[in-house]
Design a protein around this motif. Structure first.
Motif, PDB file in Angstrom:
ATOM      1  N   THR A  66      34.276  12.400  42.046  1.00  0.00           N
ATOM      2  CA  THR A  66      33.839  13.714  40.983  1.00  0.00           C
ATOM      3  C   THR A  66      33.050  13.127  39.858  1.00  0.00           C
ATOM      4  O   THR A  66      31.765  13.548  39.416  1.00  0.00           O
ATOM      5  N   VAL A  70      28.921  14.315  38.997  1.00  0.00           N
ATOM      6  CA  VAL A  70      29.042  15.346  38.028  1.00  0.00           C
ATOM      7  C   VAL A  70      28.079  14.357  37.302  1.00  0.00           C
ATOM      8  O   VAL A  70      27.405  14.679  36.974  1.00  0.00           O
ATOM      9  N   ARG A  74      23.809  15.208  37.707  1.00  0.00           N
ATOM     10  CA  ARG A  74      24.079  17.009  37.714  1.00  0.00           C
ATOM     11  C   ARG A  74      22.030  17.345  37.366  1.00  0.00           C
ATOM     12  O   ARG A  74      22.335  17.962  37.606  1.00  0.00           O
ATOM     13  N   PRO A  82      29.347  19.189  41.577  1.00  0.00           N
ATOM     14  CA  PRO A  82      30.614  19.241  42.164  1.00  0.00           C
ATOM     15  C   PRO A  82      31.059  19.744  43.437  1.00  0.00           C
ATOM     16  O   PRO A  82      31.985  18.961  44.628  1.00  0.00           O
ATOM     17  N   VAL A 141      39.489  15.967  40.998  1.00  0.00           N
ATOM     18  CA  VAL A 141      37.966  16.446  41.394  1.00  0.00           C
ATOM     19  C   VAL A 141      37.895  17.686  39.268  1.00  0.00           C
ATOM     20  O   VAL A 141      36.733  17.741  39.335  1.00  0.00           O
ATOM     21  N   SER A 142      39.031  18.454  39.910  1.00  0.00           N
ATOM     22  CA  SER A 142      39.212  18.844  38.373  1.00  0.00           C
ATOM     23  C   SER A 142      38.929  18.432  36.717  1.00  0.00           C
ATOM     24  O   SER A 142      38.137  18.973  36.380  1.00  0.00           O
ATOM     25  N   VAL A 145      35.734  17.214  36.710  1.00  0.00           N
ATOM     26  CA  VAL A 145      34.441  18.040  36.414  1.00  0.00           C
ATOM     27  C   VAL A 145      34.544  19.199  34.219  1.00  0.00           C
ATOM     28  O   VAL A 145      33.642  19.381  33.769  1.00  0.00           O
ATOM     29  N   ARG A 149      31.725  18.373  31.207  1.00  0.00           N
ATOM     30  CA  ARG A 149      31.150  20.033  31.544  1.00  0.00           C
ATOM     31  C   ARG A 149      29.737  19.963  30.806  1.00  0.00           C
ATOM     32  O   ARG A 149      28.447  20.185  30.809  1.00  0.00           O
TER      33      ARG A 149
END
Length: 153
Positions: A66, A70, A74, A82, A141-142, A145, A149
């Motif tokens: 990830t 990302v 991106r 993502p 994964v989260s 991210v 961000r």
């Protein structure tokens, strides 16, 4: 060991590209899905061979995939970066543990199961492996991210 890791990476890439097809990604994104799946399974396989448990290896592999997706993709893929990482992490879901748990639970529903206590214990352990691995993949994964961000990071 290199052949073992390469085999898992190849099959992870194929599976991730298949999930990319299910998610209706374009051709360029499918290549990135395959790359992320190969990377995820390669990292997890190396970690498992180093003696890590399945949950920790899945957490590190999903976080690495990830972060790469990302951080590096991106600009090229935009908001789909993502999703590419998710498609790459799906092949790490331990289907064998889940299948074993289901079969053992079905065995418990028979009229006279053989050694029901042992079946309950082993099926519960298999379910816990699946649940904790899914939590680890979700966290892997989260977290990147959310950390990657904004530009003010």
């Amino acid at each position: 060991m290199l052949a073992h890791v390469a085999q898992y990476a190849a099959f992870g890439g194929i599976a991730a590209a298949g999930f990319g097809v299910l998610f209706n990604f374009g051709r360029a994104a499918l290549l990135w899905c395959a790359a992320s799946g190969a990377m995820a399974l390669a990292i997890r396989t190396v970690a498992l061979n180093a003696g890590w448990n399945l949950e920790a290896a899945s957490l590190v592999a999903s976080a690495a995939v990830t972060a790469c997706a990302v951080g590096l993709l991106r600009r090229q893929l935009g908001t789909a970066a993502p999703a590419v990482a998710v498609a790459g992490c799906i092949p790490m879901i331990p289907g064998a543990f889940f299948a074993q748990a289901l079969l053992e639970m079905f065995e418990l529903t028979r009229a006279h199961p053989v050694n029901p206590e042992a079946l309950l214990v082993t099926s519960t352990i298999s379910v816990l492996h699946v649940v904790f691995t899914l939590f680890a993949i979700g966290a892997g994964v989260s977290i990147p991210v959310h950390l990657l961000r904004g530009r003010e990071f």
